[in-house]
Design a protein around this motif. Sequence first.
Motif, short mmCIF file in Angstrom:
data_model
loop_
_atom_site.label_atom_id
_atom_site.label_comp_id
_atom_site.label_asym_id
_atom_site.label_seq_id
_atom_site.Cartn_x
_atom_site.Cartn_y
_atom_site.Cartn_z
N GLY A 189 0.79 -1.23 0.00
CA GLY A 189 0.00 0.00 0.00
C GLY A 189 0.82 1.27 0.00
O GLY A 189 0.26 2.37 0.08
N HIS A 190 2.14 1.15 -0.13
CA HIS A 190 2.98 2.35 -0.08
C HIS A 190 2.70 3.31 -1.24
O HIS A 190 2.84 4.53 -1.10
CB HIS A 190 4.47 1.97 -0.09
CG HIS A 190 4.93 1.32 1.17
ND1 HIS A 190 4.17 1.27 2.31
CD2 HIS A 190 6.11 0.69 1.47
CE1 HIS A 190 4.85 0.63 3.26
NE2 HIS A 190 6.01 0.27 2.78
N TYR A 191 2.31 2.77 -2.38
CA TYR A 191 2.00 3.60 -3.55
C TYR A 191 0.95 4.66 -3.21
O TYR A 191 0.88 5.73 -3.83
CB TYR A 191 1.48 2.72 -4.71
CG TYR A 191 0.05 2.29 -4.48
CD1 TYR A 191 -1.01 3.05 -4.96
CD2 TYR A 191 -0.25 1.18 -3.69
CE1 TYR A 191 -2.33 2.70 -4.68
CE2 TYR A 191 -1.56 0.82 -3.41
CZ TYR A 191 -2.59 1.58 -3.91
OH TYR A 191 -3.88 1.25 -3.62
N SER A 192 0.10 4.35 -2.21
CA SER A 192 -1.07 5.19 -1.90
C SER A 192 -0.69 6.57 -1.38
O SER A 192 -1.50 7.50 -1.41
CB SER A 192 -1.98 4.48 -0.89
OG SER A 192 -1.33 4.33 0.36
N ILE A 193 0.53 6.74 -0.89
CA ILE A 193 0.95 8.06 -0.37
C ILE A 193 0.86 9.10 -1.47
O ILE A 193 0.35 10.20 -1.27
CB ILE A 193 2.38 7.99 0.22
CG1 ILE A 193 2.43 7.01 1.40
CG2 ILE A 193 2.84 9.38 0.65
CD1 ILE A 193 3.83 6.76 1.92
N GLU A 194 1.32 8.75 -2.67
CA GLU A 194 1.28 9.68 -3.80
C GLU A 194 0.09 9.45 -4.73
O GLU A 194 -0.41 10.39 -5.34
CB GLU A 194 2.57 9.59 -4.63
CG GLU A 194 3.75 10.34 -4.06
CD GLU A 194 4.40 9.62 -2.88
OE1 GLU A 194 4.89 10.31 -1.97
OE2 GLU A 194 4.41 8.37 -2.88
#
Length: 382
Positions: A275-280
């Motif tokens: 889910g790290h992609y969700s920051i940007e």
Amino acid sequence: MNYFSSDFKLGILGGGQLGKMLLFDTRKFDIQTYVLDPSDEAPSKIACNKFFQGDLMDYETVYNFGKQVDVLTFEIELVNLEALTQLENEGLKVYPSPKTLKGIQNKGVQKQFYANNNIPTAPFERFENLESLKSKISDLKLPFVWKCTEFGYDGNGVKIVRQVSDLDTLPNVECIAETMVPFKNELAVIVVRNPSGEMKTYPVVEMEFHPEANQVEYVICPARIDDKVAEKARAIALNVSEKFNHVGLLAVEMFQTADDEILVNEVAPRPHNSGHYSIEASYTSQFENHLRAILDLPLGNTDSKVAGVMVNLVGAEGFSGDVVYENIETILGWNGVTPHIYGKKQTRPFRKMGHVTIVNEDMAEARRIAQEVKNNIRVISN
């Protein structure tokens, strides 16, 4: 309860990169944070209000830490369950709950949970230890996937057993033998749920793994799969969440088989690499939504604003010691590229040291740039 710019205290067990990224949102909302981690150099140390060094598996350490806060959460599953249970019994809000964590912490228990609740998963057998498995090796079909039931992470504690001699290098611990599934994609769905029962899922992501390290190299959102398969994956993830009765984030990792069946591999009850992609790329990052969930606030929009690809930055083979990031300056000149450096001082082969998110209107272009990022950056040591 007033969480913002007040005396409210949020406790976080674990001070690694997940905690550090969660703390970005607590600072945005001005929520007081206490962090407990075994390392005095934990990445979260620079971002919390108070930092405590201590053993997450020690009852007294975890219990005494929990007594200082109003709500307790964690960014790693390996924490003392008895202390969490006692704190919850005394009225502390612990999210996800110890009961949820108990069903997840041990992979053998987790797999049995799926079987008991008719959740689709690969066939498996549980063994008390490796010697027990060896005694029944003639009953097992090679190849199979060996997994230790506890303390595995980032590809550690997992091995494909292709021949009997492969067992010789494995530890004599409790384990499972899982049927190898012929799959065409590894997928993940993150579910967010608050105590009031509001639930949302993030889009299905596709994970590309490093062939040697059994570690995710790329996370692609949205997954390049048929819409019907994506709908099925999200429905199964919601069912898993409801069965676990979890609060916060639950990352559900899955296999898409050759005939488009969805099998649950394993879950993580916390913010997750997938889910790290969700920051940007998302309207609301997984970290903000975890915070909203555990504080029983309205959940944020989980839709993506744009296609996103995440590249894990891991320690290069052959390098151990004080970390050096080569060519970060190069990728900072590229549009839609954002590096996240976790703050770990020491690198070693395949250790997660950071990630880079690439956002682009064109998924194919985002994936191409991700490959360029991978080819340019090296995480090495002095």
